[in-house]
Write a protein that holds these residues in place. Structure first.
Motif, PDB file in Angstrom:
ATOM      1  N   GLU A 120       0.827  -1.207   0.000  1.00 22.51           N
ATOM      2  CA  GLU A 120       0.000   0.000   0.000  1.00 22.51           C
ATOM      3  C   GLU A 120       0.865   1.263   0.000  1.00 22.51           C
ATOM      4  O   GLU A 120       0.594   2.220  -0.732  1.00 22.51           O
ATOM      5  CB  GLU A 120      -0.929  -0.004   1.212  1.00 22.51           C
ATOM      6  CG  GLU A 120      -1.920   1.154   1.223  1.00 22.51           C
ATOM      7  CD  GLU A 120      -2.907   1.062   2.366  1.00 22.51           C
ATOM      8  OE1 GLU A 120      -3.864   1.848   2.369  1.00 22.51           O
ATOM      9  OE2 GLU A 120      -2.714   0.206   3.260  1.00 22.51           O
ATOM     10  N   LEU A 121       1.908   1.259   0.817  1.00 21.08           N
ATOM     11  CA  LEU A 121       2.819   2.410   0.846  1.00 21.08           C
ATOM     12  C   LEU A 121       3.515   2.594  -0.503  1.00 21.08           C
ATOM     13  O   LEU A 121       3.665   3.723  -0.983  1.00 21.08           O
ATOM     14  CB  LEU A 121       3.864   2.220   1.946  1.00 21.08           C
ATOM     15  CG  LEU A 121       3.377   2.310   3.400  1.00 21.08           C
ATOM     16  CD1 LEU A 121       4.530   2.084   4.357  1.00 21.08           C
ATOM     17  CD2 LEU A 121       2.714   3.647   3.669  1.00 21.08           C
ATOM     18  N   ILE A 122       3.916   1.484  -1.102  1.00 19.58           N
ATOM     19  CA  ILE A 122       4.600   1.553  -2.407  1.00 19.58           C
ATOM     20  C   ILE A 122       3.665   2.110  -3.466  1.00 19.58           C
ATOM     21  O   ILE A 122       4.049   2.981  -4.265  1.00 19.58           O
ATOM     22  CB  ILE A 122       5.116   0.155  -2.813  1.00 19.58           C
ATOM     23  CG1 ILE A 122       6.249  -0.278  -1.881  1.00 19.58           C
ATOM     24  CG2 ILE A 122       5.597   0.162  -4.266  1.00 19.58           C
ATOM     25  CD1 ILE A 122       6.668  -1.728  -2.058  1.00 19.58           C
ATOM     26  N   LEU A 123       2.428   1.635  -3.483  1.00 15.83           N
ATOM     27  CA  LEU A 123       1.464   2.087  -4.490  1.00 15.83           C
ATOM     28  C   LEU A 123       1.128   3.565  -4.314  1.00 15.83           C
ATOM     29  O   LEU A 123       1.028   4.311  -5.292  1.00 15.83           O
ATOM     30  CB  LEU A 123       0.189   1.238  -4.420  1.00 15.83           C
ATOM     31  CG  LEU A 123       0.335  -0.233  -4.818  1.00 15.83           C
ATOM     32  CD1 LEU A 123      -0.984  -0.977  -4.610  1.00 15.83           C
ATOM     33  CD2 LEU A 123       0.785  -0.368  -6.269  1.00 15.83           C
ATOM     34  N   GLU A 124       0.957   3.991  -3.065  1.00 16.87           N
ATOM     35  CA  GLU A 124       0.684   5.409  -2.808  1.00 16.87           C
ATOM     36  C   GLU A 124       1.860   6.277  -3.260  1.00 16.87           C
ATOM     37  O   GLU A 124       1.676   7.331  -3.880  1.00 16.87           O
ATOM     38  CB  GLU A 124       0.419   5.634  -1.311  1.00 16.87           C
ATOM     39  CG  GLU A 124      -0.907   5.106  -0.803  1.00 16.87           C
ATOM     40  CD  GLU A 124      -2.088   5.999  -1.139  1.00 16.87           C
ATOM     41  OE1 GLU A 124      -1.912   6.969  -1.908  1.00 16.87           O
ATOM     42  OE2 GLU A 124      -3.188   5.727  -0.641  1.00 16.87           O
ATOM     43  N   SER A 125       3.063   5.828  -2.952  1.00 16.37           N
ATOM     44  CA  SER A 125       4.260   6.568  -3.361  1.00 16.37           C
ATOM     45  C   SER A 125       4.391   6.614  -4.879  1.00 16.37           C
ATOM     46  O   SER A 125       4.735   7.649  -5.460  1.00 16.37           O
ATOM     47  CB  SER A 125       5.500   5.920  -2.743  1.00 16.37           C
ATOM     48  OG  SER A 125       6.667   6.643  -3.073  1.00 16.37           O
ATOM     49  N   ASN A 126       4.089   5.496  -5.525  1.00 19.76           N
ATOM     50  CA  ASN A 126       4.144   5.450  -6.987  1.00 19.76           C
ATOM     51  C   ASN A 126       3.090   6.353  -7.618  1.00 19.76           C
ATOM     52  O   ASN A 126       3.326   6.967  -8.670  1.00 19.76           O
ATOM     53  CB  ASN A 126       3.968   4.013  -7.472  1.00 19.76           C
ATOM     54  CG  ASN A 126       5.164   3.137  -7.157  1.00 19.76           C
ATOM     55  OD1 ASN A 126       6.214   3.629  -6.747  1.00 19.76           O
ATOM     56  ND2 ASN A 126       5.019   1.831  -7.326  1.00 19.76           N
ATOM     57  N   LEU A 127       1.934   6.423  -6.978  1.00 19.13           N
ATOM     58  CA  LEU A 127       0.893   7.320  -7.468  1.00 19.13           C
ATOM     59  C   LEU A 127       1.347   8.777  -7.373  1.00 19.13           C
ATOM     60  O   LEU A 127       1.064   9.588  -8.267  1.00 19.13           O
ATOM     61  CB  LEU A 127      -0.396   7.120  -6.677  1.00 19.13           C
ATOM     62  CG  LEU A 127      -1.313   6.005  -7.188  1.00 19.13           C
ATOM     63  CD1 LEU A 127      -2.376   5.661  -6.151  1.00 19.13           C
ATOM     64  CD2 LEU A 127      -1.976   6.426  -8.495  1.00 19.13           C
ATOM     65  N   ALA A 128       2.056   9.107  -6.297  1.00 18.01           N
ATOM     66  CA  ALA A 128       2.597  10.462  -6.160  1.00 18.01           C
ATOM     67  C   ALA A 128       3.551  10.769  -7.315  1.00 18.01           C
ATOM     68  O   ALA A 128       3.526  11.871  -7.884  1.00 18.01           O
ATOM     69  CB  ALA A 128       3.316  10.605  -4.820  1.00 18.01           C
ATOM     70  N   ALA A 129       4.370   9.789  -7.682  1.00 21.02           N
ATOM     71  CA  ALA A 129       5.304   9.983  -8.800  1.00 21.02           C
ATOM     72  C   ALA A 129       4.553  10.200 -10.112  1.00 21.02           C
ATOM     73  O   ALA A 129       4.928  11.057 -10.926  1.00 21.02           O
ATOM     74  CB  ALA A 129       6.229   8.774  -8.907  1.00 21.02           C
ATOM     75  N   CYS A 130       3.478   9.432 -10.319  1.00 27.13           N
ATOM     76  CA  CYS A 130       2.670   9.588 -11.537  1.00 27.13           C
ATOM     77  C   CYS A 130       2.038  10.976 -11.593  1.00 27.13           C
ATOM     78  O   CYS A 130       2.045  11.637 -12.635  1.00 27.13           O
ATOM     79  CB  CYS A 130       1.565   8.526 -11.580  1.00 27.13           C
ATOM     80  SG  CYS A 130       2.139   6.844 -11.877  1.00 27.13           S
TER      81      CYS A 130
END
Length: 225
Positions: A120-130
């Motif tokens: 979940e943390l990884i996906l949220e962080s990746n969404l921030a990058a997107c």
């Protein structure tokens, strides 16, 4: 006798055809689904849907949860690939799908839940990058906050939050955010480079403001003459 039977059969078939056409026309006029008239077919479809639902319910919860964890891992990998290809919108949609799967999970083992928490943390962080790539800076900050609410010193989230502020032209807020990051990660060279860049932008901004002020003063002096 045979001719009479043939006539009777033909008449019956004609009546069935007319009745069927009438039902179809009546249904179309009133926007009624074919289920209302074609009961055998409707029952067949209903039985198929019930069978699928029953088959899904027969899958043990443990097996379903294993599949969910794998599905979330797949979204991370797929989204990462799309991001590398520059398909940021598509990548964000894939990462979002992974979060939806996580939100619909329950009765996980401790090991599975820990795995999902990390993902979940990884996906949220990746969404921030997107969102940064798409210049949706407010959304990027929201995803960074989601990460930092769970991991208060997450370096990527802190860095991306500051980057969003820089893109928005909020240089002084960005400088303060980077300073917080350096306190949490004193040996992180990336943060120090980011701070140097922000300081340069602040200096440039102040220089432009001074130039604008001087230009305004010159115009006012010229008008007085």
């Amino acid at each position: 006798m045979r001719s009479t039977r043939t006539t009777s059969t033909t008449t019956t078939l004609r009546r069935v055809a007319v009745a069927s056409a009438t039902r179809t026309r009546f249904a179309k006029q009133r926007n009624i689904h074919w289920f209302a008239f074609d009961r055998p077919r409707a029952m067949t479809v209903e039985r198929q849907l019930c069978h699928r639902a029953k088959k899904k319910d027969e899958i043990p919860l443990e097996e379903r949860n294993i599949k969910k964890v794998r599905a979330v891992e797949a979204t991370r990998e797929h989204g990462k690939q799309l991001f590398g290809e520059g398909k940021y919108e598509h990548a964000a949609a894939v990462f979002d799908r992974g979060l939806l799967i996580i939100n619909g999970s329950y009765s996980m083992t401790d090991e599975q839940q820990a795995k999902l928490d990390d993902l979940e943390l990884i996906l949220e962080s990746n969404l921030a990058a997107c969102k940064l790539k798409l210049e949706r800076n407010v959304e990027a900050i929201r995803h960074c906050k989601a990460v930092l609410s769970r991991d208060k010193t997450n370096a990527k989230a802190m860095y991306r939050w500051a980057e969003a502020l820089i893109t928005m032209g909020e240089y002084e807020d960005a400088r303060d955010k980077v300073r917080e990051s350096i306190k949490a990660h004193p040996n992180n060279a990336g943060f120090r480079q980011q701070l140097a860049r922000v300081k340069t932008l602040i200096a440039q901004q102040r220089d432009k403001e001074r130039q604008s002020l001087l230009e305004m003063q010159r115009k006012m002096a010229a008008n007085k003459q």
